[in-house]
Design a protein around this motif. Structure first.
Motif, PDB file in Angstrom:
ATOM      1  N   SER A  39      43.427  49.012  36.168  1.00 37.56           N
ATOM      2  CA  SER A  39      41.803  48.276  35.485  1.00 37.56           C
ATOM      3  C   SER A  39      43.068  48.104  34.300  1.00 37.56           C
ATOM      4  CB  SER A  39      40.991  48.673  35.131  1.00 37.56           C
ATOM      5  OG  SER A  39      41.401  50.153  34.940  1.00 37.56           O
ATOM      6  N   VAL A  40      42.164  47.293  33.331  1.00 37.91           N
ATOM      7  CA  VAL A  40      42.926  46.728  31.895  1.00 37.91           C
ATOM      8  C   VAL A  40      43.191  48.237  31.609  1.00 37.91           C
ATOM      9  CG1 VAL A  40      42.240  45.487  29.692  1.00 37.91           C
ATOM     10  CG2 VAL A  40      42.660  44.724  31.813  1.00 37.91           C
ATOM     11  N   ALA A  44      45.807  49.803  29.873  1.00 40.61           N
ATOM     12  CA  ALA A  44      46.214  50.722  28.389  1.00 40.61           C
ATOM     13  C   ALA A  44      46.606  52.466  28.351  1.00 40.61           C
ATOM     14  CB  ALA A  44      44.856  50.099  27.503  1.00 40.61           C
ATOM     15  N   GLU A  45      45.211  52.925  28.840  1.00 36.71           N
ATOM     16  CA  GLU A  45      45.242  54.629  28.267  1.00 36.71           C
ATOM     17  C   GLU A  45      46.849  54.805  29.394  1.00 36.71           C
ATOM     18  OE1 GLU A  45      43.304  58.643  30.673  1.00 36.71           O
ATOM     19  OE2 GLU A  45      42.412  56.253  31.049  1.00 36.71           O
ATOM     20  N   LEU A  46      47.487  54.232  30.253  1.00 34.92           N
ATOM     21  CA  LEU A  46      48.752  55.116  30.537  1.00 34.92           C
ATOM     22  C   LEU A  46      49.607  54.476  29.841  1.00 34.92           C
ATOM     23  CD1 LEU A  46      47.681  53.547  34.138  1.00 34.92           C
ATOM     24  CD2 LEU A  46      48.286  56.090  33.429  1.00 34.92           C
ATOM     25  N   ALA A  52      43.262  45.765  23.484  1.00 35.97           N
ATOM     26  CA  ALA A  52      43.541  44.339  22.810  1.00 35.97           C
ATOM     27  C   ALA A  52      44.857  43.994  23.464  1.00 35.97           C
ATOM     28  CB  ALA A  52      42.772  44.380  21.452  1.00 35.97           C
ATOM     29  N   ASN A  53      45.545  45.114  22.843  1.00 37.28           N
ATOM     30  CA  ASN A  53      47.149  45.128  23.337  1.00 37.28           C
ATOM     31  C   ASN A  53      47.801  44.794  24.281  1.00 37.28           C
ATOM     32  OD1 ASN A  53      50.233  44.264  22.350  1.00 37.28           O
ATOM     33  ND2 ASN A  53      50.059  46.220  21.469  1.00 37.28           N
ATOM     34  N   THR A  54      46.619  45.434  25.249  1.00 39.20           N
ATOM     35  CA  THR A  54      47.481  45.588  26.691  1.00 39.20           C
ATOM     36  C   THR A  54      47.036  43.758  27.361  1.00 39.20           C
ATOM     37  OG1 THR A  54      47.141  47.714  26.629  1.00 39.20           O
ATOM     38  CG2 THR A  54      46.653  46.349  28.694  1.00 39.20           C
ATOM     39  N   SER A  55      45.646  43.533  27.137  1.00 45.18           N
ATOM     40  CA  SER A  55      45.324  42.692  27.500  1.00 45.18           C
ATOM     41  C   SER A  55      46.009  41.205  27.227  1.00 45.18           C
ATOM     42  CB  SER A  55      43.371  41.875  27.095  1.00 45.18           C
ATOM     43  OG  SER A  55      42.702  43.033  27.426  1.00 45.18           O
ATOM     44  N   GLN A  56      46.255  40.642  26.079  1.00 48.57           N
ATOM     45  CA  GLN A  56      47.387  39.970  25.780  1.00 48.57           C
ATOM     46  C   GLN A  56      48.543  39.743  26.068  1.00 48.57           C
ATOM     47  OE1 GLN A  56      48.936  40.871  21.733  1.00 48.57           O
ATOM     48  NE2 GLN A  56      48.626  38.184  20.860  1.00 48.57           N
ATOM     49  N   HIS A  57      49.073  41.009  26.634  1.00 49.18           N
ATOM     50  CA  HIS A  57      50.708  41.299  27.153  1.00 49.18           C
ATOM     51  C   HIS A  57      49.622  40.970  28.661  1.00 49.18           C
ATOM     52  CE1 HIS A  57      53.317  42.579  24.053  1.00 49.18           C
ATOM     53  NE2 HIS A  57      52.326  43.207  23.931  1.00 49.18           N
ATOM     54  N   LEU A  58      49.093  40.969  28.978  1.00 51.15           N
ATOM     55  CA  LEU A  58      48.868  41.166  30.368  1.00 51.15           C
ATOM     56  C   LEU A  58      48.217  40.045  30.753  1.00 51.15           C
ATOM     57  CD1 LEU A  58      46.113  44.202  31.166  1.00 51.15           C
ATOM     58  CD2 LEU A  58      48.394  43.616  31.935  1.00 51.15           C
ATOM     59  N   GLN A  59      47.874  38.641  29.898  1.00 49.11           N
ATOM     60  CA  GLN A  59      47.667  37.357  30.171  1.00 49.11           C
ATOM     61  C   GLN A  59      48.920  36.690  29.663  1.00 49.11           C
ATOM     62  OE1 GLN A  59      44.710  35.515  30.814  1.00 49.11           O
ATOM     63  NE2 GLN A  59      43.768  37.911  30.413  1.00 49.11           N
ATOM     64  N   HIS A  60      50.509  37.324  28.977  1.00 48.52           N
ATOM     65  CA  HIS A  60      51.677  36.600  29.426  1.00 48.52           C
ATOM     66  C   HIS A  60      51.925  36.466  30.478  1.00 48.52           C
ATOM     67  CE1 HIS A  60      52.850  35.382  24.957  1.00 48.52           C
ATOM     68  NE2 HIS A  60      51.473  36.841  24.611  1.00 48.52           N
ATOM     69  N   LEU A  61      51.910  37.679  31.090  1.00 47.32           N
ATOM     70  CA  LEU A  61      52.586  38.377  32.927  1.00 47.32           C
ATOM     71  C   LEU A  61      51.459  37.760  33.114  1.00 47.32           C
ATOM     72  CD1 LEU A  61      52.799  42.153  32.193  1.00 47.32           C
ATOM     73  CD2 LEU A  61      54.704  40.351  32.032  1.00 47.32           C
TER      74      LEU A  61
END
Length: 220
Positions: A39-40, A44-46, A52-61
């Motif tokens: 999950s997002v 983010a925790e790992l 928010a930062n994690t979601s942004q990078h995941l959208q690029h990927l």
């Protein structure tokens, strides 16, 4: 597009892939997703990032096809996309390791040499004649997402108090996440000090999976 334009377009596509992967946080996220669907919030925790930062990078990927997402209730889960993504990650790790002073120092370290790294091919031969015990020293969560067939899971932080679960007369082969993960080397040193015969798998779970070899997952 004319035939003469094709090579230029190919290199433009390669450059776009390189731009997408050209951020350490995205590579960290891909390494965690390679262990299994996450999950997002957990990613983010790992990765020690904000959601928010994690979601942004995941959208690029995601736009580049490296990951795909699905909704599970209120959660959004990510897994690796189609294509040879795991071999690509393995190649990046191998290239980064080549010539690095830190890796040379690790290779020259007597403790690391004593761990006696085992190749995938050697392990497959040993598994065929049932001559070793496989030990997965990753966290239980990662083991549940996927592991080598028949592997016993004892997370590194529990290993010292669970030695009785390991057979004294069998060679132990410890593995973890891969070349940049020190869990298996640390486990091997601990077990050797306790009188066990132990080696560590040079490649980790993602590399094993990327090679198309069999894996198991806990029932859900």
């Amino acid at each position: 597009m004319t035939p003469d334009d094709a090579p230029s377009q190919l290199f433009a596509d390669l450059a776009e892939i390189a731009r997408t992967l050209g951020h350490a946080h995205r590579l960290v996220l891909l390494e965690h997703i390679a262990q299994g669907e996450r999950s997002v919030e957990r990613l983010a925790e790992l990765a020690s990032l904000s959601i928010a930062n994690t979601s942004q990078h995941l959208q690029h990927l995601r736009r580049a096809g490296f990951v795909v997402a699905r909704r599970d209730g209120k959660r959004v889960l990510y897994r690796l996309g189609n294509g040879p993504i795991e071999p690509l990650l393995a190649s990046l790790r191998a290239y980064a390791a080549h010539g690095r002073a830190e890796m040379r120092a690790l290779a020259a370290d007597p403790a690391a040499e004593g761990a006696d790294a085992m190749s995938r091919e050697e392990l497959l031969a040993c598994l065929g004649d049932n001559s070793v015990t496989l030990l997965d020293v990753r966290p239980t969560e990662e083991y549940a997402l996927g592991h080598l067939p028949g592997a016993l899971n004892i997370p590194l932080e529990e290993l010292a108090r669970r030695l009785a679960e390991l057979p004294r007369g069998h060679e132990i082969v410890a593995y973890c996440r891969g070349p940049y993960c020190v869990l298996s080397a640390t486990a091997a040193a601990l077990l050797r000090d306790q009188g066990f015969r132990v080696r560590r798998l040079a490649a980790g779970f993602p590399d094993w999976k990327a090679a198309g070899l069999a894996v198991e997952a806990a029932d859900r």
